[in-house]
Motif scaffolding. Structure first.
Motif, mmCIF file in Angstrom:
data_model
loop_
_atom_site.group_PDB
_atom_site.id
_atom_site.type_symbol
_atom_site.label_atom_id
_atom_site.label_comp_id
_atom_site.label_asym_id
_atom_site.label_seq_id
_atom_site.Cartn_x
_atom_site.Cartn_y
_atom_site.Cartn_z
ATOM 1 N N VAL A 175 -31.751 19.645 -19.431
ATOM 2 C CA VAL A 175 -31.355 18.504 -20.269
ATOM 3 C C VAL A 175 -29.857 18.289 -20.183
ATOM 4 N N THR A 176 -29.076 19.358 -20.137
ATOM 5 C CA THR A 176 -27.614 19.241 -20.005
ATOM 6 C C THR A 176 -27.258 18.494 -18.720
ATOM 7 N N LEU B 170 -16.322 8.091 -34.898
ATOM 8 C CA LEU B 170 -15.738 9.392 -34.537
ATOM 9 C C LEU B 170 -15.582 9.562 -33.024
ATOM 10 N N ASP B 171 -15.880 8.507 -32.264
ATOM 11 C CA ASP B 171 -15.795 8.554 -30.795
ATOM 12 C C ASP B 171 -16.658 9.653 -30.200
ATOM 13 N N GLY C 179 -20.435 4.566 -27.844
ATOM 14 C CA GLY C 179 -20.791 5.756 -27.081
ATOM 15 C C GLY C 179 -22.239 5.724 -26.646
ATOM 16 N N LYS C 180 -22.582 6.658 -25.799
ATOM 17 C CA LYS C 180 -23.953 6.764 -25.297
ATOM 18 C C LYS C 180 -24.852 7.381 -26.362
ATOM 19 N N LEU D 171 -19.968 17.900 -23.818
ATOM 20 C CA LEU D 171 -20.844 16.723 -23.922
ATOM 21 C C LEU D 171 -20.379 15.748 -25.000
ATOM 22 N N ASN D 172 -19.496 16.197 -25.901
ATOM 23 C CA ASN D 172 -18.944 15.351 -26.962
ATOM 24 C C ASN D 172 -20.057 14.671 -27.774
ATOM 25 N N LEU D 173 -20.972 15.496 -28.300
ATOM 26 C CA LEU D 173 -22.129 14.969 -29.018
ATOM 27 C C LEU D 173 -21.952 15.061 -30.533
ATOM 28 N N GLY D 174 -22.312 13.981 -31.196
ATOM 29 C CA GLY D 174 -22.418 13.972 -32.644
ATOM 30 C C GLY D 174 -23.890 13.857 -32.997
#
Length: 188
Positions: free
Chosen positions: A180-181, A95-96, A4-5, A30-33
């Motif tokens: 930022v988003t 966790l993708d 992932g990014k 955004l699917n952020l961890g």
């Protein structure tokens, strides 16, 4: 999304990066961890082990350095270390998720150097050093000596902002989060 990014949010202490990161993480699109950093500093009253930081003793931190367990680490303040554990990146990748880092300025550049194609770096700047000083005093977590050290370090860090992909002045939290988003959406 095994690779992932990586989104690096860096700033001088007191610039609002932690609040910005928390807002970004709450945006499910955004699917952020969150990459939890390790530190050798003491835990503040509302911080949670494993959620805000992994709190290690100075000796534990140095042992992990010697075992090459960090992607990056730095002695940010005298006798106070911060770093990103390799295991943290591995866990979040499994966790993708795209990873977001709330990290010191040099650490952010180290992540970019390690993963240049996968990393977006955003530097959050305070409107002024005077405003930064006001914010540090208002949060009430640091002694006068620590505030002076943080302000001195902030001047050096701000000069390094040119090495980041983007620099955003945090005048208004909502506007900063929106900017930022947009950068993250474009990068993803």
């Amino acid at each position: 999304m095994k690779n992932g990014k990586l989104i690096v949010i860096a700033a001088p202490s007191g610039s609002g990066k932690t609040t910005i990161v928390k807002n970004l993480i709450s945006n499910k699109a955004l699917n952020l961890g969150f990459s939890v950093s390790a530190t050798s500093r003491g835990k503040r009253k509302n911080e949670i082990e494993g959620k805000d930081y992994y709190f290690l003793s100075k000796n534990q931190f140095e042992e992990k350095i010697n075992l090459n367990e960090f992607v990056e680490w730095e002695e940010v303040y005298k006798e106070t270390f911060y770093g990103t554990l390799k295991s943290e990146i591995d866990n979040l990748n499994s966790l993708d998720k795209n990873l977001i880092f709330d990290i010191d300025v040099i650490g952010g550049l180290s992540i970019k150097k390690e993963f240049p194609e996968r990393t977006l770096t955003v530097f959050i700047s305070p409107p002024s050093l005077k405003e930064l000083e006001n914010r540090l005093r208002k949060r009430g977590t640091d002694s006068e000596e620590k505030i002076k050290i943080r302000l001195s370090k902030a001047s050096k860090e701000i000069s390094m902002s040119v090495l980041y992909d983007y620099k955003i002045e945090n005048h208004n939290l909502e506007e900063t989060v929106a900017k930022v988003t947009t950068l993250i959406n474009n990068f993803l």
